[in-house]
Motif scaffolding. Sequence first.
Motif, short mmCIF file in Angstrom:
data_model
loop_
_atom_site.label_atom_id
_atom_site.label_comp_id
_atom_site.label_asym_id
_atom_site.label_seq_id
_atom_site.Cartn_x
_atom_site.Cartn_y
_atom_site.Cartn_z
N PHE A 104 0.80 -1.22 0.00
CA PHE A 104 0.00 0.00 0.00
C PHE A 104 0.84 1.27 0.00
O PHE A 104 0.31 2.35 0.23
N GLN A 107 -0.42 3.77 -2.61
CA GLN A 107 -1.76 4.25 -2.30
C GLN A 107 -1.73 5.25 -1.15
O GLN A 107 -2.40 6.28 -1.18
N HIS A 110 -0.30 8.59 -2.29
CA HIS A 110 -1.29 9.39 -3.03
C HIS A 110 -2.29 10.05 -2.09
O HIS A 110 -2.59 11.24 -2.24
N VAL A 120 -8.29 4.40 -2.58
CA VAL A 120 -7.47 4.07 -3.75
C VAL A 120 -7.58 2.57 -4.00
O VAL A 120 -7.29 1.77 -3.11
N ALA A 122 -6.23 -0.68 -6.13
CA ALA A 122 -5.06 -1.16 -6.86
C ALA A 122 -5.46 -2.44 -7.60
O ALA A 122 -6.64 -2.72 -7.80
N TRP A 211 -4.64 2.87 -8.84
CA TRP A 211 -3.22 2.61 -9.09
C TRP A 211 -3.11 1.18 -9.60
O TRP A 211 -3.58 0.24 -8.94
#
Length: 297
Positions: A104, A107, A110, A120, A122, A211
């Motif tokens: 992570f 993430q 961000h 977020v 992924a 992401w």
Amino acid sequence: MTLSVLILSFNHAPYIGEAVASVVRQLEYVDHIELLILDDGSTDGTREILEGLQMPPNISLRLFLNEHKGVEAIAGNFNFLITKSAGKYVSFLASDDYFPPEAFKQQIAHMELHSATQLVYANGVNMSDGQALGRLHVGFVRQALATGDAGQVEAALTSSVPQLYIQALLVRRSFFEGFAPFDETLIADDWAFNIRVFRRLRTEGSAFHFWDGIAFHRRLLLSSTSNNLRVHYHRILQVARKYVPANSDSFFAYFYLRYAKTFIRQRMPRRAVSMIWRLFLLKIGSRHHSQGLEQLL
């Protein structure tokens, strides 16, 4: 900064140790981890493994050892763990899956830079016998996520049953305030969770990010409920009845075609013919095409 990791476990003694170890590895970039594990009455030694865990100083372990209640309790158990969590960010992990190193990191970076971003997503990868079998979030669901438009993701989620796994998700804990994301009237399903989450993002005008890196490894097991045809069929149907508009021709066309093919593979010709007939009724505009689906299997 604290990361809360929520795990539900049941009879995963061969895998729970690796799942927990993968959480510990996240300390390379996180100050503190709050690990909450709820066991649903395991009988294979999973509980004994959990009770014997020794955590590093920067991990707070909280165990909840329940009596067995089965898949019907999964949604309530996850909502319970969310209410007990106190980290800035929340993530989810199945007890037979595991995180890669720095799962992570991107993430969190961000979200630390963009305070308006509520979550977020992924990507993940299927694993079998230690071999990667391909990414999980592909095709139109990946394209919808990449737009950053919650409405487009919601539309994608209610036009089919896309693979979108919550193990690849990082959420601000504050997003769950006053909101129980798992529907406790249904058998827990990532699909229903995601519809509810993206519907909330859309109605509130909140931001999310995608992401496309790998945040978790999904272990393929024969014991998974997703491999039980009847359970999986009714799980999808329950969610569809509640969250998919009854006039969604795109979803029902997808559903009938999917299960016509499935029933053919499973050598269930009468059920396959029923799905093809329902698809025909849908195409000619009949509003009765979905009647009796619950009794079909």
